[in-house]
Design an enzyme around this catalytic site. Sequence first.
Site, PDB file in Angstrom:
ATOM      1  N   TYR A   1       0.959  -1.292   0.115  1.00 26.57           N
ATOM      2  CA  TYR A   1      -0.133  -0.244   0.117  1.00 26.57           C
ATOM      3  C   TYR A   1       0.337   1.190   0.169  1.00 26.57           C
ATOM      4  CZ  TYR A   1      -3.639  -3.188   2.128  1.00 26.57           C
ATOM      5  OH  TYR A   1      -4.285  -4.456   1.769  1.00 26.57           O
TER       6      TYR A   1
ATOM      7  N   HIS B   1      -0.211 -11.579   0.915  1.00 23.84           N
ATOM      8  CA  HIS B   1      -0.890 -11.058   0.322  1.00 23.84           C
ATOM      9  C   HIS B   1      -1.483 -11.841  -1.358  1.00 23.84           C
ATOM     10  CE1 HIS B   1      -2.228  -6.484  -0.177  1.00 23.84           C
ATOM     11  NE2 HIS B   1      -3.017  -7.069  -0.386  1.00 23.84           N
TER      12      HIS B   1
ATOM     13  N   PRO C   1     -15.382  -4.929   3.445  1.00 27.05           N
ATOM     14  CA  PRO C   1     -16.697  -6.049   3.580  1.00 27.05           C
ATOM     15  C   PRO C   1     -17.671  -4.814   3.247  1.00 27.05           C
ATOM     16  CG  PRO C   1     -14.807  -4.967   5.604  1.00 27.05           C
ATOM     17  CD  PRO C   1     -14.667  -4.877   4.599  1.00 27.05           C
ATOM     18  N   LEU C   2     -17.796  -4.009   2.990  1.00 27.19           N
ATOM     19  CA  LEU C   2     -18.298  -2.402   3.007  1.00 27.19           C
ATOM     20  C   LEU C   2     -18.633  -2.454   1.737  1.00 27.19           C
ATOM     21  CD1 LEU C   2     -17.473  -0.058   5.014  1.00 27.19           C
ATOM     22  CD2 LEU C   2     -19.098  -1.754   5.574  1.00 27.19           C
TER      23      LEU C   2
END
Length: 327
Positions: free
Chosen positions: A59, A136, A216-217
């Site tokens: 990231y 990852h 999850p959103l």
Amino acid sequence: MRTTTLGRNGPEVGVIGLGCMGMTHSYDMATPRDDATSISVVHQALDLGMTLIDTADAYGPYTNEELVGRALAGGNRERAVLATKVGLLTDSVQVADPASTSPGASRNGRPEHIRASIDGSLRRLGTDHVDLYQLHRVDPQVPLEETWGAMAETVVAGKALHIGLSEVTVNELARAQSVHPVTSVQSELSLWTRNALADVLPHCQGHGIAFLPFAPLGRGFLAGRFSSFDDLPQDDFRRGLPRFQQDALRANLAIVGGVRRVAGRAGATPAQVALAWVLAKGRQVIPIPGTKTPRYLAENAAGADIELTAADLAELDALPAPEGARY
Ligand SMILES: NC(=O)c1ccc[n+]([C@@H]2O[C@H](COP(=O)([O-])OP(=O)(O)OC[C@H]3O[C@@H](n4cnc5c(N)ncnc54)[C@H](OP(=O)(O)O)[C@@H]3O)[C@@H](O)[C@H]2O)c1
């Protein structure tokens, strides 16, 4: 916040964690970063018992670990269950791997890469160990047993207390388990991405492995954030995803409509309903919603207390499948 254990032998964590990716990467990249607010969000998460803090060397690359390291300095490290990841390269000079599910990213699961990377992560995070070190992505060019063997070495060296995988098949999971115990699997799971329910989640539940749903959103969509492609910020990863293209997004609003209906009945927000549905999949399921916004963080934390009825859950289960692939 209610707690659960991270896998069979892992530490106790709040049932909802915090994903830090969006604080420096992927989303809304045209807006200048607000590190002070992001750091306060990490502290707020710890105060509310969202102790599992998730980042990755990819990231940024690296900027996210550096930011999390700053947030955890000054006594906060001990309050966190710190998770990072290795094996995905997002440096723009890397040649994109056509087999990768993430556009613009390539993979490196070579043992020497794992061995070298953990030290960089620890330096950026300002700690001598992480609680969870996650692969990852599996690198198709390297036998998983070799990659996982190097991950296990980080445990033997005391640099990681536990190791986990991300976006794996049951077969890959079983191969890794034959080398060293797998503490967690992190994969996308939400109302509009349910593939893991078929096999990976049941396998985890049968083997004492924690399952950490990422996004999850639905990358903010299920929270009702976007009603048109034009609502997406400029320079934002979602602008390239099939589900967010104008026609698909419009069709997918039917899913959000269903979430809103249940939310209205439950006295909750759509984001909280999306989290409650994931949490209802079992005690080993620990979602890591991402946010850099204090009021969203508070809202998401309160999602742990939303109790959906059997009728609510059935209604959510019956929502239509999304239009468009996830990548
Ligand atoms: N293993 C992997 O390959 C992988 C892949 C992707 C993500 N992840 C991890 O999973 C974490 C979560 O995934 P994600 O961040 O991609 O997606 P997500 O959690 O589904 O959604 C994040 C988005 O939703 C918004 N949001 C959060 N709470 C909200 C609320 N209550 N109301 C309205 N909007 C809300 C955020 O806004 P703001 O940011 O503006 O606050 C952000 O745009 C990441 O941070 C990362 O740690 C892992």
